[in-house]
Design a protein around this motif. Structure first.
Motif, PDB file in Angstrom:
ATOM      1  N   THR A 150     -13.833  21.040  -6.413  1.00 13.82           N
ATOM      2  CA  THR A 150     -12.849  20.011  -6.082  1.00 13.82           C
ATOM      3  C   THR A 150     -13.452  18.932  -5.195  1.00 13.82           C
ATOM      4  N   ALA A 151     -14.313  19.331  -4.244  1.00 14.47           N
ATOM      5  CA  ALA A 151     -14.967  18.362  -3.352  1.00 14.47           C
ATOM      6  C   ALA A 151     -15.830  17.393  -4.146  1.00 14.47           C
ATOM      7  N   THR A 152     -16.550  17.915  -5.145  1.00 11.05           N
ATOM      8  CA  THR A 152     -17.388  17.053  -5.983  1.00 11.05           C
ATOM      9  C   THR A 152     -16.532  16.055  -6.751  1.00 11.05           C
ATOM     10  N   GLN A 153     -15.406  16.537  -7.287  1.00  8.89           N
ATOM     11  CA  GLN A 153     -14.513  15.663  -8.039  1.00  8.89           C
ATOM     12  C   GLN A 153     -13.903  14.585  -7.139  1.00  8.89           C
ATOM     13  N   PHE A 154     -13.472  14.997  -5.935  1.00  9.96           N
ATOM     14  CA  PHE A 154     -12.906  14.012  -4.996  1.00  9.96           C
ATOM     15  C   PHE A 154     -13.946  12.954  -4.631  1.00  9.96           C
ATOM     16  N   GLY A 155     -15.173  13.391  -4.422  1.00 15.46           N
ATOM     17  CA  GLY A 155     -16.236  12.445  -4.114  1.00 15.46           C
ATOM     18  C   GLY A 155     -16.442  11.456  -5.239  1.00 15.46           C
ATOM     19  N   PHE A 156     -16.434  11.956  -6.466  1.00 14.97           N
ATOM     20  CA  PHE A 156     -16.606  11.084  -7.632  1.00 14.97           C
ATOM     21  C   PHE A 156     -15.452  10.095  -7.744  1.00 14.97           C
ATOM     22  N   ILE A 157     -14.238  10.569  -7.481  1.00 13.30           N
ATOM     23  CA  ILE A 157     -13.063   9.696  -7.565  1.00 13.30           C
ATOM     24  C   ILE A 157     -13.154   8.573  -6.543  1.00 13.30           C
ATOM     25  N   LEU A 158     -13.470   8.925  -5.287  1.00 14.68           N
ATOM     26  CA  LEU A 158     -13.575   7.889  -4.258  1.00 14.68           C
ATOM     27  C   LEU A 158     -14.740   6.950  -4.574  1.00 14.68           C
ATOM     28  N   GLY A 159     -15.846   7.514  -5.065  1.00 13.92           N
ATOM     29  CA  GLY A 159     -17.002   6.689  -5.414  1.00 13.92           C
ATOM     30  C   GLY A 159     -16.681   5.683  -6.503  1.00 13.92           C
ATOM     31  N   ASN A 186     -12.924   6.063 -15.281  1.00 14.36           N
ATOM     32  CA  ASN A 186     -13.490   7.332 -14.832  1.00 14.36           C
ATOM     33  C   ASN A 186     -12.798   7.822 -13.561  1.00 14.36           C
ATOM     34  N   CYS A 187     -12.500   6.902 -12.664  1.00 13.83           N
ATOM     35  CA  CYS A 187     -11.823   7.243 -11.409  1.00 13.83           C
ATOM     36  C   CYS A 187     -10.482   7.925 -11.685  1.00 13.83           C
ATOM     37  N   ILE A 188      -9.665   7.302 -12.512  1.00  9.39           N
ATOM     38  CA  ILE A 188      -8.347   7.864 -12.819  1.00  9.39           C
ATOM     39  C   ILE A 188      -8.491   9.159 -13.610  1.00  9.39           C
ATOM     40  N   GLY A 189      -9.418   9.163 -14.566  1.00  3.38           N
ATOM     41  CA  GLY A 189      -9.625  10.351 -15.384  1.00  3.38           C
ATOM     42  C   GLY A 189     -10.008  11.567 -14.559  1.00  3.38           C
ATOM     43  N   PHE A 190     -10.886  11.375 -13.582  1.00  2.00           N
ATOM     44  CA  PHE A 190     -11.319  12.511 -12.772  1.00  2.00           C
ATOM     45  C   PHE A 190     -10.272  12.910 -11.744  1.00  2.00           C
ATOM     46  N   ALA A 191      -9.413  11.974 -11.343  1.00  2.00           N
ATOM     47  CA  ALA A 191      -8.277  12.354 -10.508  1.00  2.00           C
ATOM     48  C   ALA A 191      -7.361  13.300 -11.288  1.00  2.00           C
ATOM     49  N   ILE A 192      -7.213  13.027 -12.573  1.00  2.00           N
ATOM     50  CA  ILE A 192      -6.409  13.886 -13.440  1.00  2.00           C
ATOM     51  C   ILE A 192      -7.036  15.274 -13.557  1.00  2.00           C
ATOM     52  N   THR A 193      -8.369  15.345 -13.581  1.00  2.00           N
ATOM     53  CA  THR A 193      -9.025  16.654 -13.694  1.00  2.00           C
ATOM     54  C   THR A 193      -8.719  17.540 -12.491  1.00  2.00           C
ATOM     55  N   THR A 240     -15.654   2.129 -14.844  1.00  2.00           N
ATOM     56  CA  THR A 240     -15.657   2.916 -13.615  1.00  2.00           C
ATOM     57  C   THR A 240     -14.250   3.296 -13.173  1.00  2.00           C
ATOM     58  N   ILE A 241     -13.290   2.363 -13.250  1.00  2.00           N
ATOM     59  CA  ILE A 241     -11.929   2.680 -12.816  1.00  2.00           C
ATOM     60  C   ILE A 241     -11.280   3.679 -13.769  1.00  2.00           C
ATOM     61  N   LEU A 289     -13.774   4.582  -7.291  1.00  2.00           N
ATOM     62  CA  LEU A 289     -12.802   3.624  -6.771  1.00  2.00           C
ATOM     63  C   LEU A 289     -13.505   2.532  -5.971  1.00  2.00           C
ATOM     64  N   VAL A 290     -14.436   2.926  -5.123  1.00  2.00           N
ATOM     65  CA  VAL A 290     -15.196   1.953  -4.325  1.00  2.00           C
ATOM     66  C   VAL A 290     -16.039   1.054  -5.220  1.00  2.00           C
ATOM     67  N   PHE A 291     -16.735   1.664  -6.186  1.00  2.00           N
ATOM     68  CA  PHE A 291     -17.570   0.887  -7.103  1.00  2.00           C
ATOM     69  C   PHE A 291     -16.721  -0.102  -7.895  1.00  2.00           C
ATOM     70  N   SER A 292     -15.482   0.303  -8.258  1.00  2.00           N
ATOM     71  CA  SER A 292     -14.606  -0.564  -9.047  1.00  2.00           C
ATOM     72  C   SER A 292     -14.047  -1.699  -8.214  1.00  2.00           C
ATOM     73  N   ILE A 293     -13.523  -1.366  -7.036  1.00  2.00           N
ATOM     74  CA  ILE A 293     -12.881  -2.383  -6.191  1.00  2.00           C
ATOM     75  C   ILE A 293     -13.873  -3.491  -5.824  1.00  2.00           C
ATOM     76  N   PHE A 294     -15.090  -3.099  -5.509  1.00  2.00           N
ATOM     77  CA  PHE A 294     -16.089  -4.081  -5.094  1.00  2.00           C
ATOM     78  C   PHE A 294     -16.973  -4.559  -6.247  1.00  2.00           C
ATOM     79  N   ALA A 295     -16.616  -4.141  -7.479  1.00  2.00           N
ATOM     80  CA  ALA A 295     -17.306  -4.603  -8.694  1.00  2.00           C
ATOM     81  C   ALA A 295     -18.824  -4.511  -8.543  1.00  2.00           C
ATOM     82  N   ILE A 296     -19.295  -3.402  -7.985  1.00  2.00           N
ATOM     83  CA  ILE A 296     -20.710  -3.273  -7.641  1.00  2.00           C
ATOM     84  C   ILE A 296     -21.607  -3.393  -8.869  1.00  2.00           C
ATOM     85  N   VAL A 297     -21.243  -2.698  -9.950  1.00  2.00           N
ATOM     86  CA  VAL A 297     -22.118  -2.687 -11.119  1.00  2.00           C
ATOM     87  C   VAL A 297     -22.055  -4.002 -11.895  1.00  2.00           C
ATOM     88  N   ASP A 298     -20.984  -4.785 -11.708  1.00  2.00           N
ATOM     89  CA  ASP A 298     -20.884  -6.088 -12.363  1.00  2.00           C
ATOM     90  C   ASP A 298     -21.532  -7.203 -11.547  1.00  2.00           C
TER      91      ASP A 298
END
Length: 398
Positions: free
Chosen positions: A47-56, A344-351, A341-342, A58-67
């Motif tokens: 669960t900790a790994t999944q939460f980390g991925f979700i927050l990651g 993936n964020c929502i999808g992994f929150a569902i997991t 990325t977003i 979310l951060v990558f999406s909000i700040f459009a890091i990869v774009d």
């Protein structure tokens, strides 16, 4: 530029770098021996790994890091940091909070590996993205299953060697992308940053349709992968079949890793059947497997049960690259990375909801029937496709 060579490097890097994802799951029995309440550890680490991925994500999406920045460099730094934090599994393996924090950070930086890898592929292979993502997600599946394989091969060695091996592979994967995979020719850099830009894709009906299919798929997939060892162990106990950690590791690896072939197969037939139809076809097949599980679990002999799990493992992830392709195709080009990325964020929150609900249900009901819970995702995903007239017998791929 040799595109086959580029694809090979992306696939290899994805395979190596995602090996740290389930490294902790493969050694949970050994880690649990260090604690008085092992059940808490067993549920908390994944669960900790999944939460980390979700927050990651979310951060990558909000700040459009990869774009906004080079995807190849983002991938490298993320893989490098994930490999470092993976080592927390052996630095202080008797410190519960330290382990949880370490797995959280691994998940956080994997947000710069998995969705970014898809972004890199979409920048290089716009016209054949379905087939390319079939190989790429197949590499993710192999990377996910790899710790079980390493554990099986190194059965006589300390579990610390598995941690060293997966961290080294993640580091190598990062360097492969950095040194051999430049930014793609189809990449469009986001020049004007708006913090809400990652939500722009949801205005598209096609994007929402692909997203709902992906969300339904994710409800089933990671809960299935997480509990494959439990499926096997419970079956062996129910039918009084002698087993060992080694045997469980071997069959867990086979059931999870065969999904890589499913991804490649789906990518190959999608050019003929269409991206949407292929995605929904495998979503329906894997959903149907949820209903078949009690029959095989309670009544089938060992060979039939393993054969069924292998078939389910083949189908359960085959729709993933197809839904990701639909998401990429229906996203604005300069926001494609953030869109992937977003999602993936929502999808992994569902997991996390799925895994927790599944675990909670196991306290009250038999495993053979609890598995039916996994069918909720495919049913909802398919109903949304029917509602929006997306489920067609044959549809042209984009």
């Amino acid at each position: 530029m040799d595109m086959n060579r580029i694809l090979f490097f992306i696939i290899t890097a994805q395979f190596f770098s995602t090996s740290v994802w389930f490294a902790s799951s493969a050694i949970l029995p050994e880690l649990a021996n260090n604690f008085s309440n092992p059940k808490n550890l067993i549920s908390s680490i994944p669960t900790a790994t999944q939460f980390g991925f979700i927050l990651g994500t979310l951060v990558f999406s909000i700040f459009a890091i990869v774009d906004r920045f080079s995807p190849s460099r983002v991938f490298f730094f993320s893989a490098f940091l994930a490999s470092i934090f993976n080592l927390t599994l052996i630095i202080q393996e008797q410190d519960f909070l330290f382990l949880i924090a370490g797995r959280f950070m691994v998940g956080f930086f994997l947000a710069g590996v998995y969705p970014v890898g898809m972004k890199i592929a979409s920048d290089h292979f716009s016209d054949s993205l379905g087939k390319s993502l079939g190989y790429l997600v197949g590499a993710l599946v192999l990377g996910t299953a790899l710790p079980h394989c390493i554990k099986f091969v190194q059965n006589e060695l300390s579990y610390q060697y598995l941690v060293y091996a997966t961290s080294l592979l993640a580091l190598i994967g990062g360097f492969i992308i950095l040194l051999f995979v430049p930014d793609g020719i189809h990449r469009k850099k986001l020049h004007v940053f708006e913090i809400q830009s990652f939500l722009a894709s949801f205005e598209s009906k096609k994007f929402r349709s692909a997203a709902w299919g992906y969300f339904g798929h994710m409800w089933e997939l990671y809960t299935f992968w997480t509990f494959v060892p439990l499926f096997l162990e419970s079956y062996f106990t129910l039918h009084k079949i002698h087993s060992s950690y080694t045997l469980l590791s071997l069959f867990s690896f086979l059931v999870i890793s065969i999904g890589s072939l499913g991804c490649v197969f789906a990518g190959s037939i999608s050019n003929r059947l269409g991206i949407k139809f292929t995605a929904n076809l495998f979503l329906a097949i894997s959903g149907f497997c949820c209903f078949l599980f009690p029959i095989f679990y309670f009544n089938a002999n060992f060979v039939l049960f393993i054969g069924f799990l292998l078939f389910w493992g083949f189908a359960v992830v085959a729709d993933s690259p197809m839904f990701s392709t639909s998401v990429a195709h229906s996203s604005p080009e300069d926001k494609r990375g953030s869109s992937l990325t977003i999602i993936n964020c929502i999808g992994f929150a569902i997991t996390i909801l799925s895994i927790k609900f599944f675990s909670f249900s196991l306290e009250y009901y038999d495993l053979g029937y609890v598995v039916l819970i996994l069918s909720i995702g495919p049913i909802i995903g398919l109903l949304y496709q029917f509602k929006n007239s997306q489920f067609k017998i044959i549809s042209k791929s984009r």
